[in-house]
Design a protein around this motif. Structure first.
Motif, PDB file in Angstrom:
ATOM      1  N   UNK A 230       0.901  -1.345  -0.010  1.00  0.00           N
ATOM      2  CA  UNK A 230      -0.031   0.054   0.062  1.00  0.00           C
ATOM      3  C   UNK A 230       0.827   1.429   0.031  1.00  0.00           C
ATOM      4  N   UNK A 231       2.017   1.412   0.711  1.00  0.00           N
ATOM      5  CA  UNK A 231       2.988   2.385   0.612  1.00  0.00           C
ATOM      6  C   UNK A 231       3.317   2.972  -0.672  1.00  0.00           C
ATOM      7  N   UNK A 232       3.720   1.983  -1.378  1.00  0.00           N
ATOM      8  CA  UNK A 232       4.235   2.200  -2.547  1.00  0.00           C
ATOM      9  C   UNK A 232       3.156   2.491  -3.696  1.00  0.00           C
ATOM     10  N   UNK A 233       2.028   1.931  -3.645  1.00  0.00           N
ATOM     11  CA  UNK A 233       0.915   2.456  -4.431  1.00  0.00           C
ATOM     12  C   UNK A 233       0.373   3.665  -4.212  1.00  0.00           C
ATOM     13  N   UNK A 234       0.371   4.068  -2.843  1.00  0.00           N
ATOM     14  CA  UNK A 234      -0.167   5.454  -2.654  1.00  0.00           C
ATOM     15  C   UNK A 234       1.093   6.434  -3.089  1.00  0.00           C
ATOM     16  N   UNK A 235       2.234   6.035  -3.031  1.00  0.00           N
ATOM     17  CA  UNK A 235       3.466   6.947  -3.391  1.00  0.00           C
ATOM     18  C   UNK A 235       3.471   7.133  -4.818  1.00  0.00           C
ATOM     19  N   UNK A 236       3.323   6.226  -5.607  1.00  0.00           N
ATOM     20  CA  UNK A 236       3.246   6.155  -7.069  1.00  0.00           C
ATOM     21  C   UNK A 236       1.946   6.676  -7.733  1.00  0.00           C
ATOM     22  N   UNK A 237       1.025   6.638  -6.932  1.00  0.00           N
ATOM     23  CA  UNK A 237      -0.360   6.804  -7.579  1.00  0.00           C
ATOM     24  C   UNK A 237      -0.808   6.359  -8.764  1.00  0.00           C
ATOM     25  N   UNK A 238      -0.446   4.786  -8.666  1.00  0.00           N
ATOM     26  CA  UNK A 238      -0.599   3.757  -9.767  1.00  0.00           C
ATOM     27  C   UNK A 238      -1.972   3.399 -10.013  1.00  0.00           C
ATOM     28  N   UNK A 239      -2.403   3.146 -11.305  1.00  0.00           N
ATOM     29  CA  UNK A 239      -3.688   2.311 -11.627  1.00  0.00           C
ATOM     30  C   UNK A 239      -3.166   1.035 -12.125  1.00  0.00           C
ATOM     31  N   UNK A 240      -1.993   1.054 -12.746  1.00  0.00           N
ATOM     32  CA  UNK A 240      -1.324  -0.485 -13.202  1.00  0.00           C
ATOM     33  C   UNK A 240      -0.407  -0.652 -12.129  1.00  0.00           C
TER      34      UNK A 240
END
Length: 261
Positions: A230-240
């Motif tokens: 979750x931390x990386x997904x939040x930081x990157x703002x990724x959809x994919x």
């Protein structure tokens, strides 16, 4: 269903999302397979938590599997133009909609009534010409005749554990497959166990992503199902989101066995 222990707002992490009270949603046949201990606790048993998800929040599960797309090589590898296919533990149709293009008749076996409802609705929308039907059944008691199917397949569901297939489930899949037919386990959990039973392994190369509908959905579902990422997904703002970021093996592989004539 007993509701006194259910919190008014479910935890975001699946490991804490349900309580012992929620286990009451299981039918006696389901409880015997998925919660055989005297005091089952989904906060200690992640496999049980998944079973509760299927029955309490099937739409949430369907959002997840819609994002976890199978490698196109897996789809292309599957046999085409067969008469009969049985899919075991079909869920909400991650693979089913591909299978109905390959056979004259498809039987999708699924133990969870809410998941069967979603899959039925998808098949109606797909206008499959009545080639597919969805029925109730468990891995260890498939309601299909001996030697009935040309292809028997399960996707990300069969494990060595008795409640989720085990030796009995694998034997049942082989029982309903005709001589000269094929049993296929897509996205297998335990490759070593399958190869010990005579299955051959195939894997396809290439980077793979979980394709969420939006960055917001990526955050929401990652928090529930892949909290390590979750931390990386939040930081990157990724959809994919790369599968590697979420710490899971991508759905790029399968194991298969040809049933002797």
């Amino acid at each position: 269903m007993i509701t006194s222990e259910i919190p008014p707002r479910r935890a975001r992490d699946l490991r804490r999302r349900y309580s012992r009270a929620d286990v009451g949603v299981l039918t006696p046949a389901e409880a015997a397979r998925f919660a055989p201990s005297g005091a089952p606790d989904p906060r200690r048993d992640i496999t049980l938590a998944w079973e509760l998800l299927y029955r309490l929040e099937p739409e949430l599960y369907d959002r997840l599997v819609s994002a976890e797309r199978l490698h196109p090589g897996v789809i292309e590898w599957l046999p085409r133009h067969v008469d009969r296919i049985v899919e075991v533990a079909a869920g909400t149709g991650r693979l089913t909609l591909e299978l109905i293009r390959r056979a004259r008749e498809v039987v999708a076996v699924e133990p969870s009534a809410p998941l069967r409802g979603i899959l039925d609705h998808k098949l109606v929308r797909a206008e499959h010409g009545r080639r597919a039907r969805v029925i109730h059944g468990f891995f260890d008691a498939l309601p299909v005749a001996d030697d009935w199917a040309d292809l028997v397949v399960a996707c990300s569901a069969l494990t060595p554990a008795p409640g989720h297939g085990g030796e009995a489930g694998l034997a049942e899949m082989e029982r309903i497959c005709r001589p000269g037919g094929r049993v296929v386990i897509v996205w297998p959990h335990s490759v070593g166990w399958l190869t010990a039973h005579g299955y051959r392994y195939v894997s396809f190369d290439g980077e793979m992503f979980v394709e969420f509908a939006s960055p917001e959905e990526a955050v929401e579902l990652t928090e529930i199902f892949y909290p390590r990422g979750i931390a990386e997904v939040r930081r990157q703002g990724w959809r994919r989101v790369p599968f590697e970021t979420l710490g899971i093996n991508p759905p790029r592989d399968l194991a298969f066995k040809d049933i002797p004539r």
